[in-house]
Scaffold this motif. Structure first.
Motif, PDB file in Angstrom:
ATOM      1  N   GLU A 145       0.947  -1.251  -0.011  1.00 58.35           N
ATOM      2  CA  GLU A 145       0.031   0.010  -0.001  1.00 58.35           C
ATOM      3  C   GLU A 145       1.078   1.228   0.135  1.00 58.35           C
ATOM      4  O   GLU A 145       1.883   1.143   0.630  1.00 58.35           O
ATOM      5  CB  GLU A 145      -0.898   0.032   1.154  1.00 58.35           C
ATOM      6  CG  GLU A 145      -1.932  -1.113   1.478  1.00 58.35           C
ATOM      7  CD  GLU A 145      -2.550  -1.180   2.719  1.00 58.35           C
ATOM      8  OE1 GLU A 145      -3.624  -0.325   2.749  1.00 58.35           O
ATOM      9  OE2 GLU A 145      -2.344  -1.869   3.597  1.00 58.35           O
ATOM     10  N   THR A 151      -2.361   4.203  -3.828  1.00 59.08           N
ATOM     11  CA  THR A 151      -2.667   2.719  -4.458  1.00 59.08           C
ATOM     12  C   THR A 151      -2.277   1.678  -3.660  1.00 59.08           C
ATOM     13  O   THR A 151      -1.592   1.640  -2.522  1.00 59.08           O
ATOM     14  CB  THR A 151      -1.400   2.691  -5.551  1.00 59.08           C
ATOM     15  OG1 THR A 151      -0.063   2.763  -5.051  1.00 59.08           O
ATOM     16  CG2 THR A 151      -1.528   3.672  -6.607  1.00 59.08           C
ATOM     17  N   GLU A 153      -1.949  -2.756  -3.961  1.00 60.44           N
ATOM     18  CA  GLU A 153      -1.431  -3.977  -5.120  1.00 60.44           C
ATOM     19  C   GLU A 153      -1.581  -5.137  -4.180  1.00 60.44           C
ATOM     20  O   GLU A 153      -0.985  -5.638  -3.145  1.00 60.44           O
ATOM     21  CB  GLU A 153      -0.074  -3.508  -5.305  1.00 60.44           C
ATOM     22  CG  GLU A 153       0.173  -4.251  -6.702  1.00 60.44           C
ATOM     23  CD  GLU A 153       1.701  -3.569  -7.376  1.00 60.44           C
ATOM     24  OE1 GLU A 153       2.731  -4.457  -7.081  1.00 60.44           O
ATOM     25  OE2 GLU A 153       1.567  -2.641  -7.729  1.00 60.44           O
ATOM     26  N   ARG A 189      -3.557  -3.629  -9.233  1.00 63.96           N
ATOM     27  CA  ARG A 189      -3.355  -2.440  -8.691  1.00 63.96           C
ATOM     28  C   ARG A 189      -4.517  -1.640  -8.622  1.00 63.96           C
ATOM     29  O   ARG A 189      -5.221  -1.355  -9.860  1.00 63.96           O
ATOM     30  CB  ARG A 189      -2.123  -1.582  -9.274  1.00 63.96           C
ATOM     31  CG  ARG A 189      -1.791  -0.325  -8.635  1.00 63.96           C
ATOM     32  CD  ARG A 189      -0.581   0.320  -8.944  1.00 63.96           C
ATOM     33  NE  ARG A 189       0.586  -0.563  -8.944  1.00 63.96           N
ATOM     34  CZ  ARG A 189       1.749  -0.101  -9.207  1.00 63.96           C
ATOM     35  NH1 ARG A 189       1.938   1.005 -10.077  1.00 63.96           N
ATOM     36  NH2 ARG A 189       2.779  -0.934  -9.163  1.00 63.96           N
ATOM     37  N   ARG A 191      -5.785   2.181  -8.073  1.00 64.36           N
ATOM     38  CA  ARG A 191      -5.404   3.528  -7.743  1.00 64.36           C
ATOM     39  C   ARG A 191      -6.659   4.293  -7.193  1.00 64.36           C
ATOM     40  O   ARG A 191      -7.719   4.351  -8.189  1.00 64.36           O
ATOM     41  CB  ARG A 191      -4.895   4.184  -8.875  1.00 64.36           C
ATOM     42  CG  ARG A 191      -4.150   5.726  -8.793  1.00 64.36           C
ATOM     43  CD  ARG A 191      -3.695   6.112 -10.120  1.00 64.36           C
ATOM     44  NE  ARG A 191      -2.368   5.481 -10.408  1.00 64.36           N
ATOM     45  CZ  ARG A 191      -1.308   5.519  -9.891  1.00 64.36           C
ATOM     46  NH1 ARG A 191      -1.278   6.770  -8.947  1.00 64.36           N
ATOM     47  NH2 ARG A 191      -0.126   5.050  -9.994  1.00 64.36           N
ATOM     48  N   ASP A 292       0.432   2.543 -14.501  1.00 65.55           N
ATOM     49  CA  ASP A 292       0.247   1.297 -13.766  1.00 65.55           C
ATOM     50  C   ASP A 292       0.041   0.220 -14.718  1.00 65.55           C
ATOM     51  O   ASP A 292       0.629  -0.823 -14.458  1.00 65.55           O
ATOM     52  CB  ASP A 292      -1.049   1.458 -12.837  1.00 65.55           C
ATOM     53  CG  ASP A 292      -0.886   2.260 -11.651  1.00 65.55           C
ATOM     54  OD1 ASP A 292       0.222   2.692 -11.541  1.00 65.55           O
ATOM     55  OD2 ASP A 292      -2.010   2.707 -11.186  1.00 65.55           O
TER      56      ASP A 292
END
Length: 384
Positions: A145, A151, A153, A189, A191, A292
């Motif tokens: 994080e 973001t 992931e 991911r 965002r 990303d």
């Protein structure tokens, strides 16, 4: 003697039947492979061995999440975090509060090309725990994080629905389920971008890997990157809509996201820059999603100056097999040493609702190298 003869007469047909059934099972296994390619099931693989990937180089505290620096002070997110490191942070309002489902009219789907994202009338602080729970419910663990970049992931997980659902596997049952593997792994991911009215844009980007045979006799395997899958991104956005709104009609939510109206192309490559026919705010967020999806590591960002600080390894500039090996096996600093650092600059251009995206070297100078040109092409393909 009679008993042995009787046993022989009985066991021989039994053995024959066993061999026949085994041959039939193998035959059916070879001829009745069914792939459920339109489904996703990562929960069955949650405990499977996961690929190791590096955390972001900038590990920030979880306090002050999404705090925006004053334009007159420290500009970068990491610098802002460091400048407040000696202060006692107050709890973020709503960050740990229980938030109920949002109404369906509080969630909007937007689309540009094959990029889709959600606009939700909740703050990032309210959405963060809900999104963590969403990924855990779908079989993923949150691997990293970043408060600086907004973001989270997931880890690498296998989609078990792609495993052949044939007669032999069903006959054996789940006892040997782990013996089956698709040779593919996925990670996602998420965002979050805060909007001026307090709403949040949610972007989901996919990264895929597959195991391929190498060597003269195909005796070894290596993990290689496979292209991101916009279909999977769309499907998980649909599931996310269902999770946030509390609806049980997941398929309908997935269809709504997949069928979001397609907008005209918004970007074109002009010389050493990408021109985007959108204002800075929208272009800034879409460039973040493009980075990303392409697989860049965003180490930091400075929204005031419109700069993303990224790492990039050109796969053609190094041994291909060694590159992919390093991509998925970390634990030393070789990848970080080899990766080149760049700045991706987003700025408003002359005219209304027009932005430009350029690439700079790590020291902030214009970069016209072949690698910079390749980065611009990758971004342009994503921003169209």
């Amino acid at each position: 003697m009679t008993i042995r003869k009787k046993t022989t007469l009985v066991s021989a047909p039994a053995a024959g039947r066993a061999l026949t059934l085994t041959a039939l099972a193998l035959s059916l296994a070879a001829c009745t492979t069914v792939f459920e390619s339109d489904k996703v099931d990562y929960r069955g693989a949650k405990k499977a061995a996961a690929l190791e990937v590096p955390p972001d180089l900038t590990q920030l505290q979880r306090d002050n999440r999404y705090a925006v620096p004053d334009a007159k002070g420290v500009a970068t997110a990491s610098g802002f975090q460091q400048s407040r490191g000696q202060q006692t942070a107050a709890p973020v309002a709503g960050a740990t509060e229980a938030v109920g489902p949002v109404s369906s009219d509080a969630v909007r789907i937007e689309r540009a090309g094959d990029q889709r994202w959600l606009v939700v009338k909740q703050t990032p602080e309210q959405l963060w725990p809900q999104l963590r729970q969403f990924w855990e419910d779908n079989g993923f663990a949150i691997e990293s994080e970043s408060a600086a970049t907004g973001t989270m992931e997931t880890n690498w997980v296998e989609n078990r629905s792609k495993i052949p659902q044939d007669f032999l596997r069903n006959a054996i049952g789940k006892v040997f389920d782990r013996a089956y593997s698709t040779g593919e792994r996925d990670k996602f991911r998420t965002r979050l971008e805060r909007l001026p009215d307090g709403s949040t844009e949610i972007y989901v980007s996919h990264r895929g890997a597959e195991e391929v045979l190498t060597g003269a006799q195909k005796e070894t395997t290596v993990w290689t990157v496979r292209p991101n899958d916009p279909g999977l991104e769309s499907q998980f956005l649909g599931r996310m809509v269902a999770h946030l709104t509390g609806t049980k009609d997941v398929k309908s939510a997935e269809t709504t996201v997949a069928n979001a109206p397609l907008q005209p192309q918004h970007a074109k490559l002009v010389g050493d820059k990408v021109e985007v026919d959108e204002g800075f705010d929208r272009a800034w967020r879409r460039v973040g999603l493009a980075l990303d999806r392409v697989g860049f590591t965003v180490e930091d960002r400075d929204r005031v100056q419109g700069i993303y600080f990224v790492r990039y390894v050109d796969p053609e500039a190094t041994n291909k097999e060694g590159f992919f090996k390093r991509l998925f096996t970390f634990g030393d600093d070789e990848k970080a040493k080899e990766a080149q650092r760049y700045r991706v600059l987003v700025k408003a251009a002359q005219g209304a609702n027009v932005s430009e995206v350029t690439v700079q070297s790590n020291d902030g100078k214009p970069d016209t190298s072949p690698t910079a040109a390749k980065i611009l092409k990758l971004l342009n393909d994503e921003l169209k």
